[in-house]
Scaffold this motif. Sequence first.
Motif, PDB file in Angstrom:
ATOM      1  N   PHE A 287      58.395  49.422  -2.926  1.00  0.00           N
ATOM      2  CA  PHE A 287      59.295  48.830  -1.939  1.00  0.00           C
ATOM      3  C   PHE A 287      58.838  47.443  -1.476  1.00  0.00           C
ATOM      4  N   ASN A 288      57.537  47.303  -1.245  1.00  0.00           N
ATOM      5  CA  ASN A 288      57.069  46.064  -0.610  1.00  0.00           C
ATOM      6  C   ASN A 288      56.888  44.903  -1.552  1.00  0.00           C
ATOM      7  N   LEU A 289      56.681  45.190  -2.827  1.00  0.00           N
ATOM      8  CA  LEU A 289      56.720  44.117  -3.828  1.00  0.00           C
ATOM      9  C   LEU A 289      58.179  43.658  -3.992  1.00  0.00           C
TER      10      LEU A 289
ATOM     11  N   LEU B  93      46.046  53.465   5.369  1.00  0.00           N
ATOM     12  CA  LEU B  93      45.242  54.025   4.267  1.00  0.00           C
ATOM     13  C   LEU B  93      46.145  54.261   3.078  1.00  0.00           C
ATOM     14  N   ARG B  94      46.032  53.400   2.108  1.00  0.00           N
ATOM     15  CA  ARG B  94      46.842  53.592   0.890  1.00  0.00           C
ATOM     16  C   ARG B  94      46.018  54.440  -0.056  1.00  0.00           C
ATOM     17  N   ARG B  95      46.572  55.607  -0.459  1.00  0.00           N
ATOM     18  CA  ARG B  95      45.812  56.494  -1.360  1.00  0.00           C
ATOM     19  C   ARG B  95      46.648  56.820  -2.603  1.00  0.00           C
ATOM     20  N   ARG B  96      46.891  58.064  -2.888  1.00  0.00           N
ATOM     21  CA  ARG B  96      47.648  58.516  -4.083  1.00  0.00           C
ATOM     22  C   ARG B  96      47.353  57.672  -5.313  1.00  0.00           C
ATOM     23  N   ASP B  97      48.359  56.917  -5.850  1.00  0.00           N
ATOM     24  CA  ASP B  97      48.124  56.185  -7.102  1.00  0.00           C
ATOM     25  C   ASP B  97      47.111  55.035  -6.939  1.00  0.00           C
ATOM     26  N   PHE B  98      46.863  54.619  -5.694  1.00  0.00           N
ATOM     27  CA  PHE B  98      45.866  53.555  -5.469  1.00  0.00           C
ATOM     28  C   PHE B  98      44.456  54.048  -5.813  1.00  0.00           C
TER      29      PHE B  98
ATOM     30  N   VAL C 148      47.483  56.303  12.440  1.00  0.00           N
ATOM     31  CA  VAL C 148      47.239  56.262  10.997  1.00  0.00           C
ATOM     32  C   VAL C 148      48.566  56.249  10.234  1.00  0.00           C
ATOM     33  N   ALA C 149      48.721  55.217   9.408  1.00  0.00           N
ATOM     34  CA  ALA C 149      49.857  55.162   8.472  1.00  0.00           C
ATOM     35  C   ALA C 149      49.263  55.405   7.105  1.00  0.00           C
ATOM     36  N   THR C 150      49.795  56.377   6.415  1.00  0.00           N
ATOM     37  CA  THR C 150      49.190  56.685   5.114  1.00  0.00           C
ATOM     38  C   THR C 150      50.122  57.478   4.216  1.00  0.00           C
ATOM     39  N   ASP C 151      49.848  57.374   2.922  1.00  0.00           N
ATOM     40  CA  ASP C 151      50.542  58.236   1.962  1.00  0.00           C
ATOM     41  C   ASP C 151      49.600  59.348   1.500  1.00  0.00           C
TER      42      ASP C 151
ATOM     43  N   ILE D 275      58.959  52.884   9.582  1.00  0.00           N
ATOM     44  CA  ILE D 275      58.545  53.235  10.955  1.00  0.00           C
ATOM     45  C   ILE D 275      57.022  53.075  11.070  1.00  0.00           C
ATOM     46  N   ASP D 276      56.296  53.549  10.050  1.00  0.00           N
ATOM     47  CA  ASP D 276      54.833  53.344  10.030  1.00  0.00           C
ATOM     48  C   ASP D 276      54.506  51.852  10.106  1.00  0.00           C
ATOM     49  N   GLN D 277      55.234  51.054   9.337  1.00  0.00           N
ATOM     50  CA  GLN D 277      54.941  49.609   9.314  1.00  0.00           C
ATOM     51  C   GLN D 277      55.225  48.959  10.674  1.00  0.00           C
TER      52      GLN D 277
ATOM     53  N   LYS E  83      44.591  44.775  -1.150  1.00  0.00           N
ATOM     54  CA  LYS E  83      45.522  44.625  -2.290  1.00  0.00           C
ATOM     55  C   LYS E  83      46.845  45.394  -2.161  1.00  0.00           C
ATOM     56  N   SER E  84      47.041  46.116  -1.063  1.00  0.00           N
ATOM     57  CA  SER E  84      48.307  46.836  -0.906  1.00  0.00           C
ATOM     58  C   SER E  84      49.376  45.915  -0.319  1.00  0.00           C
ATOM     59  N   THR E  85      50.515  45.833  -1.001  1.00  0.00           N
ATOM     60  CA  THR E  85      51.600  44.999  -0.463  1.00  0.00           C
ATOM     61  C   THR E  85      52.172  45.623   0.822  1.00  0.00           C
ATOM     62  N   PHE E  86      52.011  46.942   0.969  1.00  0.00           N
ATOM     63  CA  PHE E  86      52.420  47.622   2.205  1.00  0.00           C
ATOM     64  C   PHE E  86      51.642  47.017   3.386  1.00  0.00           C
TER      65      PHE E  86
HETATM   66  O1  GFB Z   1      55.211  49.549  -0.822  1.00  0.00           O
HETATM   67  P1  GFB Z   1      54.404  49.498  -2.026  1.00  0.00           P
HETATM   68  O2  GFB Z   1      54.858  48.596  -3.073  1.00  0.00           O
HETATM   69  O3  GFB Z   1      52.917  49.144  -1.641  1.00  0.00           O
HETATM   70  O4  GFB Z   1      54.344  50.979  -2.611  1.00  0.00           O
HETATM   71  P2  GFB Z   1      51.581  48.977  -2.523  1.00  0.00           P
HETATM   72  C1  GFB Z   1      53.733  52.022  -1.917  1.00  0.00           C
HETATM   73  C2  GFB Z   1      54.761  53.025  -1.365  1.00  0.00           C
HETATM   74  O5  GFB Z   1      54.046  54.232  -1.032  1.00  0.00           O
HETATM   75  C3  GFB Z   1      55.440  52.588  -0.081  1.00  0.00           C
HETATM   76  C4  GFB Z   1      54.487  54.752   0.208  1.00  0.00           C
HETATM   77  O6  GFB Z   1      56.579  51.788  -0.256  1.00  0.00           O
HETATM   78  C5  GFB Z   1      55.739  53.945   0.571  1.00  0.00           C
HETATM   79  O7  GFB Z   1      56.861  54.549  -0.025  1.00  0.00           O
HETATM   80  N1  GFB Z   1      53.450  54.495   1.225  1.00  0.00           N
HETATM   81  C6  GFB Z   1      52.301  53.801   1.095  1.00  0.00           C
HETATM   82  C7  GFB Z   1      53.519  54.926   2.498  1.00  0.00           C
HETATM   83  N2  GFB Z   1      51.625  53.766   2.264  1.00  0.00           N
HETATM   84  C8  GFB Z   1      52.363  54.454   3.161  1.00  0.00           C
HETATM   85  C9  GFB Z   1      52.198  54.754   4.548  1.00  0.00           C
HETATM   86  O8  GFB Z   1      51.247  54.372   5.209  1.00  0.00           O
HETATM   87  N3  GFB Z   1      53.187  55.484   5.127  1.00  0.00           N
HETATM   88  C10 GFB Z   1      54.279  55.918   4.437  1.00  0.00           C
HETATM   89  N4  GFB Z   1      55.195  56.608   5.103  1.00  0.00           N
HETATM   90  N5  GFB Z   1      54.458  55.660   3.130  1.00  0.00           N
HETATM   91  C11 GFB Z   1      51.745  49.291  -5.173  1.00  0.00           C
HETATM   92  C12 GFB Z   1      53.028  49.615  -5.899  1.00  0.00           C
HETATM   93  O9  GFB Z   1      51.854  49.783  -3.842  1.00  0.00           O
HETATM   94  O10 GFB Z   1      50.675  50.004  -5.734  1.00  0.00           O
HETATM   95  C13 GFB Z   1      52.887  49.443  -7.385  1.00  0.00           C
HETATM   96  O11 GFB Z   1      54.052  48.737  -5.481  1.00  0.00           O
HETATM   97  C14 GFB Z   1      51.685  50.209  -7.897  1.00  0.00           C
HETATM   98  O12 GFB Z   1      54.056  49.928  -7.990  1.00  0.00           O
HETATM   99  C15 GFB Z   1      50.446  49.814  -7.119  1.00  0.00           C
HETATM  100  O13 GFB Z   1      51.961  51.607  -7.783  1.00  0.00           O
HETATM  101  C16 GFB Z   1      49.223  50.608  -7.558  1.00  0.00           C
HETATM  102  O14 GFB Z   1      51.323  47.568  -2.893  1.00  0.00           O
HETATM  103  O15 GFB Z   1      50.563  49.660  -1.695  1.00  0.00           O
END
Ligand code: GFB
Length: 391
Positions: free
Chosen positions: A49-51, A253-258, A291-294, A333-335, A349-352
Amino acid sequence: VLLTAIQFISSKCVVDNGLLDEEETLTGHSVFNTLPRYVLYDVNKPEGFNLRRDVFIRMASFIHHMNKVSDYHWILVLPPWHRLYHWRSSNLVQDCLPWSLFFNVDSIKKSTPVVELHEFFEMNGLRPLDVQVTLQDYNVKSFEQYPDFSDKWEVANCKDQVQTEFWNLNNLTFTKLLCISFQGISTLLVDIVQELQPRTIIFDHAELALHNYYGGQEYWMIRKSMQFSKNLHEIAKEFKNRNLKQDYLCAHLRRRDFLYGHPSDVPSIKNTARQIKEKLSVLNSIKAVYVATDASKTEVEELKNYLQPYQMFKFEADKKTLNRFLDGGVAIIDQIICSQANYFIGTSKSTFSFRIQEEREILGLPMETTFNSFCGDSIECTQPTKWRLVE
Ligand code: GFB
């Protein structure tokens, strides 16, 4: 009623209210010389979403430049939000969502001529788009041999399979399909449009077009217009009024695929808690952590335990909110809550996290409370670049 249904329920993005005939005229002139022209675009499927929010800024900048040099009025069609990889609630239909679900589109319209896809269909009917352009990289091999960073484009053979069905709409069709090797800034797309002279054009892989001037005046003008919807602001406000009546630190906290994509940037949960506590002991007056996190539920519980005696808060959407605003709305809402925190620590490095930092710049919050990120477990880490707002 139909339009509202399409805007908010939206498993289809199409309205067919009939076509203007090619011969139809207004005061004797071809209608098409006076009507606006449209640019549609889409982004590489796995991007989050954020990219995509960032790609919008590049495309908006292109439309601004197009309108400076063209005899026609050009309008950018907002690509519907459609089944993003990170939207994990499999029980929800998250297809073809309008921007108005997440953003204040009136605010965007004040800075850039845009319409939603359903508004475009109202104008264009089901007429085929004049051109579909798939942007692609230049051949990497020749690039390695002769490094050339100049801006350039050329019509080329298609390297990969071309997308012909956008957003699952089999009634969005094209008169001409082209692949274009592209290297450069988004305003270079002006040359392509000038050359092809379409009335309607769609660019796939728009993410390949880079910023005209990242962090410049135009960037911030467009970025500031991308306000979140009033409904989402309202929900964030209610949550804060109920739970965060005191000063708070927000941790993203960006986790999962990160964990796989950027392993060295993501600390363990224990180390995350240690870094938050260290900061809180320095800040002294802040006792609450949002805390905002996936992260998974187990990881969130683990963090909560490690953070004691500090209080930890997290937004959990009730069923009604989740059904209405979906995973994308909950993330926003987290943002919003993080952008208003007294102190912010993001994930490197997270665009979020980047988008939260931008929002805090727009709000005028002190720089030292904004540009901070967690350090991974094993390496020396650097703090994020300070992209300051430029008026
Ligand atoms: O936004 P986004 O491009 O950020 O992708 P990155 C991460 C998505 O994961 C968000 C969910 O748009 C949300 O749907 N997400 C992440 C969260 N953090 C949160 C959080 O704190 N709260 C909630 N509710 N949801 C990039 C991806 O992600 O990471 C690339 O755009 C690739 O495709 C890369 O996967 C590794 O820049 O963090």
